[in-house]
Design a protein around this motif. Structure first.
Motif, short mmCIF file in Angstrom:
data_model
loop_
_atom_site.label_atom_id
_atom_site.label_comp_id
_atom_site.label_asym_id
_atom_site.label_seq_id
_atom_site.Cartn_x
_atom_site.Cartn_y
_atom_site.Cartn_z
N GLY A 100 -30.06 52.56 -26.10
CA GLY A 100 -30.57 51.25 -25.71
C GLY A 100 -31.08 51.17 -24.28
N GLN A 101 -31.19 52.32 -23.62
CA GLN A 101 -31.65 52.34 -22.23
C GLN A 101 -33.17 52.37 -22.12
N MET A 102 -33.81 52.87 -23.18
CA MET A 102 -35.26 53.00 -23.19
C MET A 102 -35.81 52.54 -24.53
N SER A 103 -37.13 52.50 -24.60
CA SER A 103 -37.83 52.15 -25.83
C SER A 103 -38.90 53.22 -26.07
N PHE A 104 -39.46 53.26 -27.27
CA PHE A 104 -40.56 54.18 -27.50
C PHE A 104 -41.78 53.78 -26.67
N VAL A 105 -42.01 52.47 -26.55
CA VAL A 105 -43.15 51.97 -25.78
C VAL A 105 -42.65 51.08 -24.65
N GLY A 106 -43.12 51.34 -23.45
CA GLY A 106 -42.72 50.56 -22.29
C GLY A 106 -43.11 51.29 -21.03
N PRO A 107 -42.96 50.66 -19.88
CA PRO A 107 -43.32 51.31 -18.61
C PRO A 107 -42.51 52.59 -18.40
N ARG A 108 -43.16 53.65 -17.96
CA ARG A 108 -42.42 54.87 -17.66
C ARG A 108 -41.44 54.60 -16.52
N PRO A 109 -40.18 54.97 -16.68
CA PRO A 109 -39.19 54.69 -15.63
C PRO A 109 -39.42 55.56 -14.40
N ASP A 110 -39.23 54.98 -13.24
CA ASP A 110 -39.45 55.70 -11.98
C ASP A 110 -38.13 55.86 -11.24
N ILE A 111 -38.17 56.70 -10.22
CA ILE A 111 -36.98 56.92 -9.39
C ILE A 111 -36.73 55.67 -8.55
N PRO A 112 -35.52 55.50 -8.02
CA PRO A 112 -35.25 54.35 -7.15
C PRO A 112 -36.23 54.31 -5.98
N GLY A 113 -36.58 53.09 -5.58
CA GLY A 113 -37.50 52.91 -4.47
C GLY A 113 -38.84 52.35 -4.89
N TYR A 114 -39.01 52.16 -6.20
CA TYR A 114 -40.28 51.62 -6.71
C TYR A 114 -40.03 50.33 -7.49
N TYR A 115 -39.65 50.44 -8.77
CA TYR A 115 -39.48 49.25 -9.59
C TYR A 115 -38.38 48.34 -9.04
N ASP A 116 -37.35 48.92 -8.47
CA ASP A 116 -36.25 48.11 -7.94
C ASP A 116 -36.64 47.39 -6.64
N LYS A 117 -37.78 47.75 -6.07
CA LYS A 117 -38.22 47.12 -4.82
C LYS A 117 -39.33 46.08 -5.05
N LEU A 118 -39.68 45.84 -6.29
CA LEU A 118 -40.74 44.89 -6.59
C LEU A 118 -40.32 43.47 -6.19
N VAL A 119 -41.32 42.67 -5.80
CA VAL A 119 -41.04 41.28 -5.41
C VAL A 119 -42.02 40.35 -6.13
N GLY A 120 -41.70 39.07 -6.13
CA GLY A 120 -42.58 38.07 -6.71
C GLY A 120 -42.82 38.27 -8.20
N LYS A 121 -44.04 37.98 -8.64
CA LYS A 121 -44.37 38.08 -10.06
C LYS A 121 -44.32 39.50 -10.58
N ASP A 122 -44.50 40.47 -9.69
CA ASP A 122 -44.44 41.87 -10.12
C ASP A 122 -43.09 42.21 -10.75
#
Length: 197
Positions: A100-122
């Motif tokens: 349940g951590q991933m799906s067949f289709v979805g954004p490719r997971p990145d290392i810390p420092g990218y998706y976890d740092k998003l702000v606002g609508k992103d």
């Protein structure tokens, strides 16, 4: 913001992921085991590679891959390059989907420092489970080679590629549906398999 159709499809998407990942694990487990043994011999290390990635809602998880680089020499062998190019090193992610951590289709997971740092609508993109494939990953199928050919790979990744991925993944969120997933899976098949025949 949570889209109404997102709520309707998210349950069935999880069911589909669970069922098909279980079936594929059952069918492909012997093959994955062979890849694991060969990688162990090739890299002279544990054949299973794991790394912390950022998942849904910004929660970290361990992604699984077949190891392609010798940790002692930091060299990717011909076998490792074959696994990467064919994407066979990604097969252990079936277990991430099953858990349940991933799906067949979805954004490719990145290392810390990218998706976890998003702000606002992103940050809305974090409503999605990371996936094995997406329109962004198909577009940047040759990302490694692309980054090798620019003067400042880190800058180009952070200022050009990653923002474009976020834009495409937000578009996926807004078109979130079974039909959209089928289109992405079909395009993935055409890019990775049909084009190689």
């Amino acid at each position: 913001m949570v889209l109404p159709k997102f709520n309707k499809y998210i349950f069935w998407k999880s069911v589909i992921d669970f069922v098909f990942s279980l079936l594929l694990i059952f069918v492909l487990l012997p093959f994955i085991f062979v890849l694991f043994i060969l990688a162990t011999i090739d890299t002279k290390s544990h054949g299973l590679f794991s790394q912390i990635r950022i998942g849904r809602y910004g929660k970290p998880f361990k992604i699984f891959k077949v190891r392609t680089i010798n940790p002692s020499t930091n060299v990717c062998s011909r076998y490792g390059r074959f696994l990467r190019k064919s994407k066979l090193d990604e097969l252990p992610q079936l277990f991430n989907i099953f858990l349940g951590q991933m799906s067949f289709v979805g954004p490719r997971p990145d290392i810390p420092g990218y998706y976890d740092k998003l702000v606002g609508k992103d940050r809305e993109v974090l409503q999605l489970k990371p996936g094995v494939t997406s329109r962004a990953s198909i577009k940047y199928i040759n990302e490694e080679e692309m980054l090798k050919n620019v003067n400042n790979p880190n800058y180009y990744n952070d200022e050009v590629i990653f923002p474009e991925k976020i834009k495409m993944n937000l578009e996926y969120l807004r078109s979130f549906s079974f039909r959209e997933d089928l289109l992405i899976l079909r395009k993935t098949y055409n890019v990775y398999f049909k084009s190689k025949k």
